[in-house]
Design a protein around this motif. Structure first.
Motif: not given
Length: 157
Positions: A82, A85-86, A93-95, A98, A101, A123
């Motif tokens: 997490n 990613l965030y 809400a979104s990484p 873009k 995952s 990536y």
């Protein structure tokens, strides 16, 4: 008469040079975007690695669980993913990047029993202007996307 001829020559020169100048501008923009994305990715991996190294072993034993199980380290793996990613240990809400995952992130102890944790991220970078460069019927389209890989290793404290 001479003045109108000069205007025509300038228009022809501009018509010839404009595509090359635009290509140079857009290529510079794409290169800058690539460097920004790669820099962001390496910073995120480094920060996640430092977090993981400090939180992987909640029992402070000399041996990490093998395999490294999320529940046995206080959900350190999911929190690390997490964070990567965030930008925080909870789901956002979104990484930040873009297209990145949790399945692109791999965390292992390598070699086993060494307390050395390796975070690997794969990536798929996508250009701003599209994945393919058209050749206007002169051949196959050129794929502009490629894979960025980065690794970071820490020792669990």
């Amino acid at each position: 008469m001479n003045f109108s001829l000069q205007k025509g020559v300038a228009a022809v020169e501009m018509t010839i040079l404009l595509p090359f100048m635009l290509l140079l501008v857009f290529a510079t923009g794409e290169l800058g975007h690539f460097l920004f994305q790669y820099n962001t990715l390496t910073k995120l991996v480094r920060d996640a690695g430092l977090y993981l190294g400090a939180h992987a072993d909640t029992q402070q034993t000399s041996i990490l669980p093998n395999p490294l199980i999320d529940e046995e380290c206080g959900n350190c793996i999911s929190k690390t993913k997490n964070l990567l990613l965030y930008g925080k240990t909870t789901v956002g809400a979104s990484p930040i990047l873009k297209g990145l995952s949790a399945s692109d992130i791999n965390i292992v102890e390598s070699p086993a029993g060494s307390r050395r944790l390796v975070i690997s991220v794969s990536y798929d970078w996508q250009p701003i202007l599209g994945e393919k460069l058209t050749t206007f019927g002169l051949g196959n389209e050129v794929d502009l996307s490629f894979n960025l890989n980065t690794n970071y290793a820490v020792i669990a404290l």
